[in-house]
Design a protein around this motif. Structure first.
Motif, PDB file in Angstrom:
ATOM      1  N   THR A   1     -43.445  29.551 -53.378  1.00  0.00           N
ATOM      2  CA  THR A   1     -43.822  30.765 -52.677  1.00  0.00           C
ATOM      3  C   THR A   1     -44.837  30.423 -51.603  1.00  0.00           C
ATOM      4  O   THR A   1     -45.547  29.418 -51.702  1.00  0.00           O
TER       5      THR A   1
ATOM      6  N   ASP B   1     -46.801  33.055 -50.795  1.00  0.00           N
ATOM      7  CA  ASP B   1     -47.648  34.210 -51.071  1.00  0.00           C
ATOM      8  C   ASP B   1     -48.722  33.784 -52.077  1.00  0.00           C
ATOM      9  O   ASP B   1     -48.452  33.652 -53.276  1.00  0.00           O
TER      10      ASP B   1
ATOM     11  N   GLU C   1     -51.362  35.313 -53.223  1.00  0.00           N
ATOM     12  CA  GLU C   1     -51.683  36.312 -54.241  1.00  0.00           C
ATOM     13  C   GLU C   1     -50.664  36.297 -55.378  1.00  0.00           C
ATOM     14  O   GLU C   1     -51.025  36.405 -56.556  1.00  0.00           O
TER      15      GLU C   1
ATOM     16  N   ASP D   1     -39.706  32.498 -55.361  1.00  0.00           N
ATOM     17  CA  ASP D   1     -39.997  33.770 -54.714  1.00  0.00           C
ATOM     18  C   ASP D   1     -39.016  33.929 -53.553  1.00  0.00           C
ATOM     19  O   ASP D   1     -39.128  33.253 -52.535  1.00  0.00           O
TER      20      ASP D   1
ATOM     21  N   ASN E   1     -38.706  37.288 -49.392  1.00  0.00           N
ATOM     22  CA  ASN E   1     -38.526  37.274 -47.941  1.00  0.00           C
ATOM     23  C   ASN E   1     -37.033  37.359 -47.619  1.00  0.00           C
ATOM     24  O   ASN E   1     -36.251  36.504 -48.038  1.00  0.00           O
TER      25      ASN E   1
ATOM     26  N   ARG F   1     -53.615  29.895 -45.615  1.00  0.00           N
ATOM     27  CA  ARG F   1     -52.312  29.414 -45.160  1.00  0.00           C
ATOM     28  C   ARG F   1     -52.425  28.779 -43.770  1.00  0.00           C
ATOM     29  O   ARG F   1     -51.789  27.753 -43.501  1.00  0.00           O
TER      30      ARG F   1
ATOM     31  N   PRO G   1     -45.290  37.023 -42.588  1.00  0.00           N
ATOM     32  CA  PRO G   1     -43.926  37.457 -42.913  1.00  0.00           C
ATOM     33  C   PRO G   1     -43.098  37.591 -41.642  1.00  0.00           C
ATOM     34  O   PRO G   1     -43.602  37.989 -40.587  1.00  0.00           O
TER      35      PRO G   1
END
Length: 237
Positions: A9, A11, A13, A53, A56, A165, A189
């Protein structure tokens, strides 16, 4: 159970949430942001499972699942986390080897049920190696991706998930000038419009956070983008 689970992932979080759930079950978790990292980790770390994940919409979930199965020779359990999938794609993913599909809002009980099935199927006395922590170092900066932690000169640097990131992209290839367009593509994103000026603002926040514990190491290349200095110059110290 002291086995490794790889989480694919970008992400942060989501990774922290999944890692917390896994650690309460005694399972170590490692993060892989890019498919190449995931492929290498599967072949070298022998994890017990992979959590993908695929939230997306630009991710080819079916192709990613096939890559995982190929890297593991089919001997690995795979769960997919997603916002929504069509019935046809859901059937295709199961056919390609996805063992569980977990939809948002994520139900921890479904993940725990997936882990319990893994535990039941493990041979007695057979425990895969734990996934190693992915660590990047440049000059006096260290980034621990698995722990989502940045340290400079022994001091913790506090960054938001997005700033983490962005810095990670610079740390992966410190000698390359990363364009604003590339940073946007890698760190935001795909369905969000981001102005180049927004990148400058966040790089400024990162610069100030790093500069609290050392001289300026982020190099701004006019009209091009950003890179990291090989090492802070003596004049800046």
């Amino acid at each position: 159970m002291d086995a490794g689970v790889l989480i694919h992932t970008d992400d942060v979080e989501l990774f922290l949430l999944l890692r917390h759930i896994l650690e309460t079950e005694g399972v170590r978790a490692g993060i892989c942001v890019h498919p190449g990292e995931l492929d290498h980790a599967i072949r070298t770390e022998d994890p017990v499972a992979v959590l993908l994940d695929v939230s997306n919409p630009h991710i080819d979930a079916l192709d990613l699942c096939r890559q995982v199965k190929a890297a593991s020779r089919g001997d690995i359990a795979v769960a997919a986390f997603t916002n929504w999938l069509s019935a046809d794609l859901g059937r295709d993913l199961h056919a390609a080897g996805i063992d569980a599909i977990i939809y948002r809002p994520f139900n921890p009980e479904l993940l725990l049920a997936f882990l319990k099935r893994l535990r039941a199927n493990l041979p007695r006395g057979s425990l895969p190696r734990t996934a190693s922590e992915l660590i990047f170092r440049h000059a006096d900066i260290e980034m621990n991706v698995a722990r989502v932690r940045v340290v400079r000169n022994g001091q913790v640097v506090n960054l938001s998930a997005l700033q983490f990131r962005l810095l990670l992209q610079l740390m992966r290839a410190p000698n390359v000038v990363h364009s604003r367009e590339n940073l946007i593509a890698e760190c935001w994103p795909h369905d969000i419009d981001v102005e180049p000026r927004t990148v400058d603002i966040h790089i400024g926040h990162i610069r100030r956070a790093l500069n609290r514990h050392g001289p300026d190491i982020i190099r701004t290349v006019r009209s091009k983008g950003y890179s990291l200095e090989a090492s802070p110059s003596a004049s800046e110290k």
